[in-house]
Enzyme design. Structure first.
Site, PDB file in Angstrom:
ATOM      1  N   ARG A 108     -27.154 -33.563   5.216  1.00  0.00           N
ATOM      2  CA  ARG A 108     -26.477 -32.407   5.838  1.00  0.00           C
ATOM      3  C   ARG A 108     -27.330 -32.003   7.039  1.00  0.00           C
ATOM      4  O   ARG A 108     -28.490 -31.603   6.878  1.00  0.00           O
ATOM      5  CB  ARG A 108     -26.357 -31.255   4.845  1.00  0.00           C
ATOM      6  CG  ARG A 108     -26.037 -29.936   5.535  1.00  0.00           C
ATOM      7  CD  ARG A 108     -25.544 -28.872   4.613  1.00  0.00           C
ATOM      8  NE  ARG A 108     -24.195 -29.178   4.160  1.00  0.00           N
ATOM      9  CZ  ARG A 108     -23.392 -28.316   3.565  1.00  0.00           C
ATOM     10  NH1 ARG A 108     -23.803 -27.086   3.333  1.00  0.00           N
ATOM     11  NH2 ARG A 108     -22.185 -28.664   3.184  1.00  0.00           N
ATOM     12  N   HIS A 135     -17.109 -32.991   8.372  1.00  0.00           N
ATOM     13  CA  HIS A 135     -17.439 -32.736   6.966  1.00  0.00           C
ATOM     14  C   HIS A 135     -16.550 -33.634   6.086  1.00  0.00           C
ATOM     15  O   HIS A 135     -15.673 -33.147   5.364  1.00  0.00           O
ATOM     16  CB  HIS A 135     -17.213 -31.254   6.654  1.00  0.00           C
ATOM     17  CG  HIS A 135     -17.865 -30.775   5.394  1.00  0.00           C
ATOM     18  ND1 HIS A 135     -18.638 -31.600   4.585  1.00  0.00           N
ATOM     19  CD2 HIS A 135     -17.864 -29.554   4.784  1.00  0.00           C
ATOM     20  CE1 HIS A 135     -19.075 -30.902   3.548  1.00  0.00           C
ATOM     21  NE2 HIS A 135     -18.621 -29.660   3.644  1.00  0.00           N
ATOM     22  N   GLN A 138     -15.899 -33.059   2.210  1.00  0.00           N
ATOM     23  CA  GLN A 138     -15.018 -31.929   1.943  1.00  0.00           C
ATOM     24  C   GLN A 138     -13.561 -32.373   1.988  1.00  0.00           C
ATOM     25  O   GLN A 138     -12.756 -32.004   1.130  1.00  0.00           O
ATOM     26  CB  GLN A 138     -15.268 -30.824   2.981  1.00  0.00           C
ATOM     27  CG  GLN A 138     -14.423 -29.592   2.769  1.00  0.00           C
ATOM     28  CD  GLN A 138     -14.734 -28.906   1.456  1.00  0.00           C
ATOM     29  OE1 GLN A 138     -15.881 -28.586   1.191  1.00  0.00           O
ATOM     30  NE2 GLN A 138     -13.735 -28.692   0.609  1.00  0.00           N
ATOM     31  N   ASP A 230     -11.304 -21.705   6.800  1.00  0.00           N
ATOM     32  CA  ASP A 230     -12.767 -21.863   6.707  1.00  0.00           C
ATOM     33  C   ASP A 230     -13.375 -20.664   7.441  1.00  0.00           C
ATOM     34  O   ASP A 230     -12.672 -19.937   8.155  1.00  0.00           O
ATOM     35  CB  ASP A 230     -13.161 -23.200   7.374  1.00  0.00           C
ATOM     36  CG  ASP A 230     -14.659 -23.497   7.315  1.00  0.00           C
ATOM     37  OD1 ASP A 230     -15.374 -22.871   6.498  1.00  0.00           O
ATOM     38  OD2 ASP A 230     -15.128 -24.355   8.089  1.00  0.00           O
ATOM     39  N   CYS A 270     -12.630 -24.233   1.955  1.00  0.00           N
ATOM     40  CA  CYS A 270     -13.746 -25.113   1.560  1.00  0.00           C
ATOM     41  C   CYS A 270     -14.905 -24.319   0.956  1.00  0.00           C
ATOM     42  O   CYS A 270     -15.737 -24.907   0.277  1.00  0.00           O
ATOM     43  CB  CYS A 270     -14.203 -25.942   2.747  1.00  0.00           C
ATOM     44  SG  CYS A 270     -14.743 -24.962   4.151  1.00  0.00           S
ATOM     45  N   ARG A 298     -15.077 -31.559  -5.188  1.00  0.00           N
ATOM     46  CA  ARG A 298     -16.162 -32.139  -4.376  1.00  0.00           C
ATOM     47  C   ARG A 298     -16.908 -33.173  -5.219  1.00  0.00           C
ATOM     48  O   ARG A 298     -17.196 -34.274  -4.770  1.00  0.00           O
ATOM     49  CB  ARG A 298     -17.129 -31.036  -3.915  1.00  0.00           C
ATOM     50  CG  ARG A 298     -16.614 -30.167  -2.791  1.00  0.00           C
ATOM     51  CD  ARG A 298     -16.430 -30.950  -1.491  1.00  0.00           C
ATOM     52  NE  ARG A 298     -17.665 -31.603  -1.078  1.00  0.00           N
ATOM     53  CZ  ARG A 298     -18.643 -31.024  -0.376  1.00  0.00           C
ATOM     54  NH1 ARG A 298     -18.490 -29.789   0.040  1.00  0.00           N
ATOM     55  NH2 ARG A 298     -19.726 -31.694  -0.032  1.00  0.00           N
TER      56      ARG A 298
END
Ligand code: CP
Ligand code: NVA
Length: 311
Positions: A108, A135, A138, A230, A270, A298
């Protein structure tokens, strides 16, 4: 289906074909269905996942770590202060050294080029656990959740409201690959990158998916099967949060928007959520909200990916 994911990295949703995405989702569903059997089979026994973090995380860290436990493997958390990416040694050397110890790397990062470089130099698969640009993990979880709730992906209409950010970029690529129509609605000036729109529209022509960007939050909600949002200010944009609130306030998922949507439209986020900003709390708890299934997924989606890239 001729899908070969062994040894592959996942840096961008662009890296996966529609068939490969569906194979990951099928494997994820299989692993999700029988926890005891997966634990007994231990498909990742003896394997280690190295997890590099430049940014905070709840879901990504815990879902990968718990996922590795469930698959019979092990995960090592490397905090920003452990590796000091880009400051203590080069990304190339980190990739080469970690590859000698671990079987998969997840990272990340801020700059997307960091995870791209890790994948370039590592001799094991590298998974993007969020960059400023994308991402992908996700979106695998999101597609799994939509498929569970709606039974299909192809031909459905999804609408994302908010910032044209990393999540929006990966949604556009992922939707285009699987034939899901995607509308991204942002305030003017916060649209996704133009090249992502062009590329995803091009991909969509092959699968029948329409990918479009709008600025009017009142347009398109009526036909959406999926409503997604988001945070308005992503990690690294904290100082812009105040200024963004005013510009984004009419892009909220709330009762008023839901009154214009299909009664069976599902709600996705998310997470983490900023209640009262991109979504109100009551709407997030409606029965058609799938946000906690999405968070759980996830782990299952990533487990599907981990099994296919290692075995
Ligand atoms: N959705 C997501 O990636 O959550 P975290 O930032 O908590 O990992
Ligand atoms: N766009 C958000 C996603 C968090 C999971 C961010 O980058 O902070």
């Amino acid at each position: 289906m001729s899908v070969e994911l062994y040894g592959r990295s996942l840096v961008s949703m662009r890296d996966l074909s529609g068939e490969e995405i569906l194979a990951i989702l099928d494997k994820a569903a299989e692993l999700k269905a029988d926890r005891a059997q997966v634990f007994a089979a231990a498909p990742l026994a003896g394997m280690t996942l190295g997890m590099i973090f430049q940014k905070p995380s709840l879901r990504t860290r815990v879902s990968f770590e718990a996922g590795m436990t469930r698959l019979g493997g092990h995960a090592i958390y490397l905090a920003p202060s452990d590796i000091k990416l880009g400051r203590r040694e080069t990304t190339e050397d980190i990739a080469l050294v970690l590859s000698r110890y671990v079987d998969v790397i997840m990272a990340r990062v801020f700059g997307h080029e960091i995870v791209a470089d890790l994948a370039k130099y590592a001799t094991c698969p590298v998974i993007n656990g969020l960059s400023d640009f994308e991402h992908p993990c996700q979106i695998l979880a999101d597609l799994l959740t939509i498929k569970e709730r709606k039974g299909t992906l192809k031909g459905l209409n999804a609408m994302y409201l908010g910032d044209g950010n990393n999540v929006a970029h990966s949604l556009m690529y992922g939707a285009a690959r699987v034939g899901l129509n995607m509308t991204i609605t942002t305030p003017p000036g916060f649209e996704p990158q133009a090249n992502v729109l062009e590329e995803s529209q091009q991909m969509g022509r092959e699968t029948g998916a329409t990918i479009r960007v709008l600025n009017d939050p009142a347009e398109g909600a009526w036909e959406a099967d999926v409503l997604y949002t988001d945070v308005w200010a992503s990690m690294g944009q904290e100082e812009e949060a105040g200024a963004r609130k005013a510009k984004f306030k009419s892009y909220q998922i709330n009762a008023e928007l839901m009154s214009r949507a299909k009664s069976d439209a599902i709600i996705l986020h998310c997470l983490p959520a900023h209640y009262g900003e991109e979504i109100d709390y009551a709407t997030s708890r409606r029965p058609n909200s799938a946000i906690f299934d999405q968070a759980e997924n996830r782990m299952h989606a990533q487990n599907g990916l981990l099994v296919l890239v290692t075995g």
